[in-house]
Scaffold this active site. Structure first.
Site, mmCIF file in Angstrom:
data_model
loop_
_atom_site.group_PDB
_atom_site.id
_atom_site.type_symbol
_atom_site.label_atom_id
_atom_site.label_comp_id
_atom_site.label_asym_id
_atom_site.label_seq_id
_atom_site.Cartn_x
_atom_site.Cartn_y
_atom_site.Cartn_z
ATOM 1 N N SER A 144 0.885 -1.130 -0.064
ATOM 2 C CA SER A 144 -0.087 -0.069 -0.053
ATOM 3 C C SER A 144 0.843 1.268 -0.106
ATOM 4 O O SER A 144 1.788 1.144 0.587
ATOM 5 C CB SER A 144 -0.764 -0.101 1.128
ATOM 6 O OG SER A 144 -1.509 1.171 1.504
ATOM 7 N N TYR A 158 -2.459 -0.616 10.029
ATOM 8 C CA TYR A 158 -2.510 -1.162 8.822
ATOM 9 C C TYR A 158 -1.354 -0.739 8.109
ATOM 10 O O TYR A 158 -0.671 -1.514 7.256
ATOM 11 C CB TYR A 158 -3.941 -0.468 7.957
ATOM 12 C CG TYR A 158 -3.942 -0.825 6.355
ATOM 13 C CD1 TYR A 158 -4.403 -2.012 6.075
ATOM 14 C CD2 TYR A 158 -3.482 0.138 5.422
ATOM 15 C CE1 TYR A 158 -4.487 -2.254 4.768
ATOM 16 C CE2 TYR A 158 -3.653 -0.128 4.336
ATOM 17 C CZ TYR A 158 -4.081 -1.233 3.630
ATOM 18 O OH TYR A 158 -4.313 -1.685 2.326
#
Length: 252
Positions: A144, A158
């Site tokens: 990501s 995350y």
């Protein structure tokens, strides 16, 4: 030198979002697919859709929770045997849960860390156990853009888990540099999916189809790393590495 065409592709987390979108893109390219996710009924629906649109391909599906590590190895071996050898494994399954640290949501943060990193580790191990004896293959880790820096609020765990995935990919590339096994780490920017469907104001976000088309195109090139979609995430990726934390925290 042209790259080998990866005919048999395994995608985890394929029941929705980016996983399902990538499955559609690779099916349109005539690839055989091994699709795994917890929601097998959705996989069956996707399989029917793909075979109706592309009757010349093979689509195999299995239920899989990547937190059940023994099952990861079993399912990967079953797919490998069924398709006659996996050429590419896309480690995509992940969670987007998370809350600021110290606010009473340790359980959610642990679940995200376990799924995103330990699940990716299990998938990478299982993929390479198949590919190392053959000396060829392609492992794709979906990280990501948030992995490039520490992120605040709900993204803290995350982002950290995705940074760990990126580091895992780099270590694998170093270890496999003298082989014909490629390892790609993909850093998606904001692509609309189930993981962020409730978040309304997201800068630079693209729809699922556009994002997955860009993901598939990047994966086909087998880069070491790729920021996807290229615009605006390539320049933003370089900027994120040097911007003050006071600016970074406003991006979350």
């Amino acid at each position: 030198m042209s790259r080998p065409q990866r005919r048999n592709i395994l995608i985890t987390g394929a029941s929705s979002g980016l996983g399902a979108g990538m499955a559609r893109e690779f099916a349109a390219r005539g690839r055989n697919l091994a699709l795994a996710a917890r929601r097998v009924e959705r996989l069956e629906e996707l399989r029917a859709e793909l075979l109706a649109a592309h009757p010349g391909i093979t689509v195999s599906v299995r239920a899989l929770d990547v937190n059940e590590h023994d099952d990861v190895f079993t399912v990967f071996r079953e797919f490998d045997e069924e398709l006659g050898g996996l050429d590419r494994v896309i480690v995509n399954a992940g969670l987007g849960k998370g809350q600021p640290l110290g606010t009473g949501y340790f359980r959610a943060n642990v679940q995200t860390a376990n799924t995103n990193f330990l699940g990716a580790l299990a998938q990478s191990e299982a993929a390479l156990e198949l590919m190392r004896p053959r000396g060829r293959g392609h492992v794709v880790l979906i990280s990501s853009m948030s992995a490039l820096r520490g992120m605040p609020r709900n993204l803290t765990t995350y982002a950290a888990s995705k940074a760990a995935v990126a580091s895992l990919g780099e270590g694998m590339r170093a270890d496999l540099a003298d082989t014909d096994i490629s390892v790609s780490t993909i850093f998606p920017g904001y692509i609309r999916s189930e993981i962020n469907e409730k978040v309304k104001k997201v800068p630079f976000i693209v729809d699922t189809e556009t994002g997955c088309r860009a993901l598939a195109a990047a994966i086909e090139k087998e880069p070491s790393k790729a920021y996807v979609p290229g615009w605006p995430w390539i320049p933003l990726g370089y900027a994120m590495k040097v911007l003050p934390l006071s600016v970074i925290r406003k991006m979350a």
